[in-house]
Structures are given as C-alpha cells and as structure tokens.
Design a protein around this motif. Structure first.
Motif, PDB file in Angstrom:
ATOM      1  N   ALA A  92     -27.494 -17.836  32.112  1.00 23.51           N
ATOM      2  CA  ALA A  92     -26.905 -16.594  32.639  1.00 23.51           C
ATOM      3  C   ALA A  92     -27.644 -15.368  32.107  1.00 23.51           C
ATOM      4  O   ALA A  92     -27.754 -14.355  32.809  1.00 23.51           O
ATOM      5  CB  ALA A  92     -25.423 -16.518  32.280  1.00 23.51           C
ATOM      6  N   PRO A  96     -29.833 -13.930  35.462  1.00 24.56           N
ATOM      7  CA  PRO A  96     -28.528 -13.424  35.907  1.00 24.56           C
ATOM      8  C   PRO A  96     -28.338 -13.438  37.427  1.00 24.56           C
ATOM      9  O   PRO A  96     -27.247 -13.741  37.907  1.00 24.56           O
ATOM     10  CB  PRO A  96     -28.472 -12.008  35.338  1.00 24.56           C
ATOM     11  CG  PRO A  96     -29.876 -11.637  35.045  1.00 24.56           C
ATOM     12  CD  PRO A  96     -30.593 -12.919  34.733  1.00 24.56           C
ATOM     13  N   PHE A  99     -27.751 -17.023  38.415  1.00 25.87           N
ATOM     14  CA  PHE A  99     -26.413 -17.409  37.958  1.00 25.87           C
ATOM     15  C   PHE A  99     -25.352 -16.880  38.928  1.00 25.87           C
ATOM     16  O   PHE A  99     -24.469 -17.626  39.353  1.00 25.87           O
ATOM     17  CB  PHE A  99     -26.156 -16.872  36.543  1.00 25.87           C
ATOM     18  CG  PHE A  99     -24.802 -17.251  36.020  1.00 25.87           C
ATOM     19  CD1 PHE A  99     -24.602 -18.469  35.394  1.00 25.87           C
ATOM     20  CD2 PHE A  99     -23.716 -16.397  36.168  1.00 25.87           C
ATOM     21  CE1 PHE A  99     -23.354 -18.837  34.926  1.00 25.87           C
ATOM     22  CE2 PHE A  99     -22.462 -16.753  35.704  1.00 25.87           C
ATOM     23  CZ  PHE A  99     -22.286 -17.976  35.082  1.00 25.87           C
ATOM     24  N   ARG A 100     -25.448 -15.611  39.275  1.00 24.42           N
ATOM     25  CA  ARG A 100     -24.461 -15.037  40.208  1.00 24.42           C
ATOM     26  C   ARG A 100     -24.531 -15.734  41.569  1.00 24.42           C
ATOM     27  O   ARG A 100     -23.497 -15.988  42.198  1.00 24.42           O
ATOM     28  CB  ARG A 100     -24.670 -13.531  40.332  1.00 24.42           C
ATOM     29  CG  ARG A 100     -24.188 -12.765  39.109  1.00 24.42           C
ATOM     30  CD  ARG A 100     -24.169 -11.264  39.325  1.00 24.42           C
ATOM     31  NE  ARG A 100     -25.492 -10.676  39.325  1.00 24.42           N
ATOM     32  CZ  ARG A 100     -26.128 -10.237  38.242  1.00 24.42           C
ATOM     33  NH1 ARG A 100     -25.564 -10.327  37.059  1.00 24.42           N
ATOM     34  NH2 ARG A 100     -27.324  -9.714  38.333  1.00 24.42           N
ATOM     35  N   ALA A 159     -23.601 -12.424  32.213  1.00 23.57           N
ATOM     36  CA  ALA A 159     -24.434 -12.228  33.409  1.00 23.57           C
ATOM     37  C   ALA A 159     -24.105 -10.917  34.113  1.00 23.57           C
ATOM     38  O   ALA A 159     -24.951 -10.340  34.790  1.00 23.57           O
ATOM     39  CB  ALA A 159     -24.264 -13.390  34.382  1.00 23.57           C
TER      40      ALA A 159
END
Length: 190
Positions: A92, A96, A99-100, A159
C-alpha cells in the motif's frame, strides 16, 4: 521501410497497468494507454472492445503482482505470517494507486469476504499460513479473516495518506492480533 511494431494485447495491458501505477485507475482510457505505447488508439481498441474489459485485464495482472509481492519473503525470516501482513501494508505504501485499484475500486471479482477467502488467488497465502500455524484449513481461514481485516485497515489508511508507516508499532499490533486470533480458536471463543 521496416514494418511497424505490432502492439500486442499484453503490451496494452502493461501500458494500462503503468497508467494505474502513476495516476490511478480512473485515468485508464484509450488515449492515455496509447500515449504510453506511442501509438494511435486503434491498437488499444483492437484488443479491447471496451475500456471496462481492459480494466478487468489490468486488474487480473495487478492482482497476480500483488500476490507475488505478498509472498516475497526472504528465507531468513522466521515469522512468515508477520511478513505477509507487513508486505500487504508495504504494498500500500509502495503502490498506493494499485492498492486502491485492487481494493477500493469495485473491480474485485469477489463480493464477500467468504468468496475472497475461498478464491484461487488466496491459495498460496492460506497454504503458507496453514503450514506456519499448524492448524486445519478452517481454523487457518478464521485467523486469516481476523488478520486480513486488521492489516487491510492499516494499509487502507496508509494508502490514502492518513497515517505514517511505523513498522515497529505495526509489528507489535500484528503480533497481538495474530496471538489473539489463535488463542480465541484454541479456547473455543468467538
């Protein structure tokens, strides 16, 4: 004149994955992907009838990368469960936007935690946990759910830039959660 380079489906997926990494999944479109490939939008749309189809293919590639990242644990590490949890959080931090995309975009195939825990993508993680903990598969999945919710919470907050990464503090918390989950199973508590 040399023939033009052929843009493959894999090249389109890789370019779209780079778009996600740099600017987020909301920026995947024929124009941004073709710009990465230094071509017209035609090859992108040739391989994918819709951007939705492209996003699904990118999601699958990102999910495979994520699983490999989680399982990249040096042989010298003794606590595999802790390292898997820390790798989830590290992912994360490092990725990021990916991850999102994987966990906050609605592209996950699974609609529930039960579906996720029984997915083929989690087999390597559940297997490593089961071996480490010496529990049966159902007990391992119970511990996994507890850890997954906790680790995902930490990773999501990080994140989305709301918390700094403090590995010492997070390690302490992960050990407590893991120990508590295993003790609850052994004591028959829920």
């Amino acid at each position: 004149m040399p023939p033009k380079a052929k843009i493959t489906k894999e090249m389109v997926i890789d370019a779209a994955l780079e778009v996600v990494r740099k600017t987020g999944a909301e920026n995947i479109n024929a124009r941004t992907v073709s710009k990465k490939l230094n071509c017209s939008t035609q090859p992108v749309m040739y391989h994918f009838a819709t951007i939705e189809e492209l996003k699904k293919a990118v999601y699958q590639k990102a999910d495979t990368y994520h699983t490999q990242y989680l399982m990249s644990i040096p042989e010298t590490k003794e606590d595999i469960l802790l390292e898997i949890g820390l790798n989830y959080i590290r992912f994360a931090i490092k990725e990021p936007n990916l991850f999102r995309f994987l966990f906050q975009s609605g592209f996950a195939v699974e609609n529930s935690l039960l579906e996720m825990i029984n997915s083929k993508e989690l087999i390597p993680i559940i297997s490593a946990m089961q071996k480490e903990m010496d529990l049966d598969i159902n007990q391992t999945k119970e511990v996994f759910v507890t850890l997954a919710l906790f680790v995902h919470g930490y990773a999501s907050i990080i994140a989305n830039n709301s918390l700094e990464y403090d590995e010492t503090l997070i390690t302490t918390h992960l050990k407590r959660v893991y120990t508590g989950a295993v003790l609850a199973l052994q004591g028959g508590n829920e």
